[in-house]
Design a protein around this motif. Structure first.
Motif, PDB file in Angstrom:
ATOM      1  N   PRO A 206       0.827  -1.213   0.000  1.00  0.00           N
ATOM      2  CA  PRO A 206       0.000   0.000   0.000  1.00  0.00           C
ATOM      3  C   PRO A 206       0.859   1.261   0.000  1.00  0.00           C
ATOM      4  O   PRO A 206       1.995   1.260   0.486  1.00  0.00           O
ATOM      5  CB  PRO A 206      -0.797  -0.121   1.312  1.00  0.00           C
ATOM      6  CG  PRO A 206      -0.757  -1.570   1.661  1.00  0.00           C
ATOM      7  CD  PRO A 206       0.566  -2.079   1.158  1.00  0.00           C
ATOM      8  N   ASP A 258       0.662  12.707  -2.444  1.00  0.00           N
ATOM      9  CA  ASP A 258       1.771  11.809  -2.713  1.00  0.00           C
ATOM     10  C   ASP A 258       2.990  12.607  -3.168  1.00  0.00           C
ATOM     11  O   ASP A 258       2.873  13.632  -3.848  1.00  0.00           O
ATOM     12  CB  ASP A 258       1.387  10.791  -3.792  1.00  0.00           C
ATOM     13  CG  ASP A 258       2.471   9.747  -3.999  1.00  0.00           C
ATOM     14  OD1 ASP A 258       2.484   8.764  -3.228  1.00  0.00           O
ATOM     15  OD2 ASP A 258       3.312   9.922  -4.902  1.00  0.00           O
ATOM     16  N   ARG A 354      -2.279   2.543  -4.471  1.00  0.00           N
ATOM     17  CA  ARG A 354      -3.482   3.024  -3.759  1.00  0.00           C
ATOM     18  C   ARG A 354      -4.771   2.699  -4.522  1.00  0.00           C
ATOM     19  O   ARG A 354      -5.852   2.740  -3.944  1.00  0.00           O
ATOM     20  CB  ARG A 354      -3.374   4.532  -3.493  1.00  0.00           C
ATOM     21  CG  ARG A 354      -3.428   5.407  -4.697  1.00  0.00           C
ATOM     22  CD  ARG A 354      -3.171   6.871  -4.378  1.00  0.00           C
ATOM     23  NE  ARG A 354      -1.765   7.135  -4.158  1.00  0.00           N
ATOM     24  CZ  ARG A 354      -1.243   7.464  -2.956  1.00  0.00           C
ATOM     25  NH1 ARG A 354      -2.009   7.577  -1.898  1.00  0.00           N
ATOM     26  NH2 ARG A 354       0.050   7.696  -2.834  1.00  0.00           N
TER      27      ARG A 354
END
Length: 469
Positions: A206, A258, A354
């Motif tokens: 993840p 991110d 994700r």
């Protein structure tokens, strides 16, 4: 392989041959066992992703999602999400496991049975779910489905075999690439076999939680038990809890973004006082970065709901921008901008950590269509800036058709655009992400970290272009 765990041969109509193949009793009238509803929901949603190419996020939406999912309590919803994310990340390995335990393939019409087996095997191989629970509930699923009742004993045998031989199975399938073959072949062509396999392995984990901070990255890293990244953001260590409960959230000191997604807005150079349009702006992370850099920002998006979300995010951060609801391909400003950011709609193949459903809901034809759309949008974006103005083009695809190939084609046939090369020396720690032509190309296997922090970042492409006249 022992005969008691293998299925008997299937007849052409999908029934198992041999005596007693249809003796399983229906269980429709009995109350469902605890946990059954969660597994049934996971199976339905998995089928929608794999067979009907339905994106996962919408089905897991708390308000407009799949009815079976919305009917669950929060703990069961969390289990469903865990099952689906793990199943989609490891699907080629799970399917290889199931196939190895079958004498002959499941009949073509047995997709419902296939998904029951995948959901059961996922829990046993990749989640902390007791084997007996996964087996019992999978068998009950089979018994309650008229299409699968005759296969209930098969489900029991296959999953019990997985439980007995779990470690051997995991070792045997460790070499199976965890991506669909169509996409792995494209990665191999673009990056080489070794890099493609590294990317495939990286997307099994993840994504980390990264923050873009307004200031004092070192201080926020210390306060939030994080580490400062080469992008200037902060990566959090694994934690349990909610993002809004963290220090600084309510005060608007940072936002979740991110590390790779934070790069494009940093490629303009000084922006203080400049007029910048953020095209396809929602949910607003890049818009916030541009405002933080001192730009006067116009945030444009076609979706009114997405613009509303953007405005809410900016309000929490104490930022303001002009918002415009419009189709950017038709947008014509009254005055040309100094710069434009086009983070274009794409296949999102760089975000599989994700969004593990992406590779199962997209195909080569989607990449081709999206690349054509991006090219149209980019050519229009270049008309929105003044001569000498900068356009940063980016997306979160790993496929060169949506990045390197597109930009090369535009530069080759347009005499009004030039590339502004990005210098690797300006990005210590991410030098490997700067291509020989001076574009950014991150892949999920980059940014190795230690000391308990997750490695990797989203796959992103970004190029800086200048309108010549």
């Amino acid at each position: 392989m022992s005969s008691d765990t293998k299925n008997k041969a299937f007849n052409k109509d999908g029934r198992r041959s041999g005596k007693g193949s249809d003796k399983t009793k229906p269980h429709d009238s009995a109350p469902a066992k605890p946990g059954f509803a969660a597994r049934a929901a996971a199976t339905k949603i998995l089928a929608a992703v794999i067979d009907r190419k339905t994106p996962l996020d919408g089905m897991l939406d708390a308000e407009g999602g799949n009815p079976a999912y919305k009917a669950l309590g929060e703990s069961d919803r969390a289990l469903v999400r865990a099952i689906l994310n793990s199943a989609l990340r490891h699907l080629p390995r799970i399917e290889a496991t199931i196939s190895s335990l079958l004498d002959s393939p499941l009949p073509e019409g047995a997709r419902a049975l296939h998904h029951v087996l995948v959901v059961g095997a996922t829990q046993m191989l990749y989640l902390d779910v007791p084997d007996h629970s996964a087996v019992d509930l999978a068998v009950e699923q089979a018994n309650r489905d008229p299409r699968n009742r005759r296969f209930a004993k098969l489900v029991n045998a296959i999953l019990r075999r997985i439980g007995r031989e779990k470690q051997d199975i995991l070792e045997n399938v460790a070499g199976v690439p965890a991506m669909p073959a169509w996409f792995l072949s494209r990665l191999e062509a673009a990056y080489g076999v070794a890099a493609a396999l590294r990317i495939s392995e990286t997307q099994l984990e993840p994504a980390a939680i990264d923050l873009t901070v307004k200031s004092d990255a070192e201080g926020w890293a210390k306060r939030l038990n994080g580490v400062v990244l080469p992008t200037g953001g902060v990566r959090l260590a694994a934690f349990e809890g909610s993002i809004p409960s963290l220090e600084g959230f309510n005060e608007g000191e940072w936002w979740v973004q991110d590390a790779a997604a934070s790069i494009p807005a940093k490629l303009f150079g000084p922006l203080a006082g400049k007029r910048v349009v953020d095209l396809c702006a929602a949910p607003g992370g890049k818009t916030a970065q541009l405002i933080l850099a001192g730009a006067k920002v116009t945030a444009l998006d076609q979706s009114a709901n997405r613009l509303k979300r953007l405005s809410g995010n900016l309000a929490r951060l104490g930022f303001e921008a002009e918002t415009v609801g419009a189709d950017m391909s038709k947008y014509q400003p009254d005055e040309l901008f100094d710069a434009a950011l086009l983070d274009a709609p794409c296949s999102s193949t760089g975000t599989t950590r994700r969004h593990p459903d992406v590779l199962w809901t997209k195909g080569p034809e989607d990449i081709a269509k999206l690349a054509a759309l991006q090219e149209r949008l980019l050519r229009h974006a270049l008309t929105l800036v003044k001569p000498g103005g900068i356009v940063v083009f980016s997306n979160c695809s790993l496929d060169p058709e949506e990045g390197e190939d597109l930009v090369a084609r535009l530069l080759a046939d347009s005499g009004n655009v030039e590339r502004v090369a990005i210098a690797a020396s300006d990005w210590p720690g991410l030098e490997a992400a700067i291509s020989p032509l001076g574009a950014f190309r991150t892949t999920p296997d980059m940014l190795p970290l230690t000391d308990g922090f997750a490695s990797g970042l989203d796959g992103f492409y970004a190029a800086v272009l200048r309108r010549v006249r």
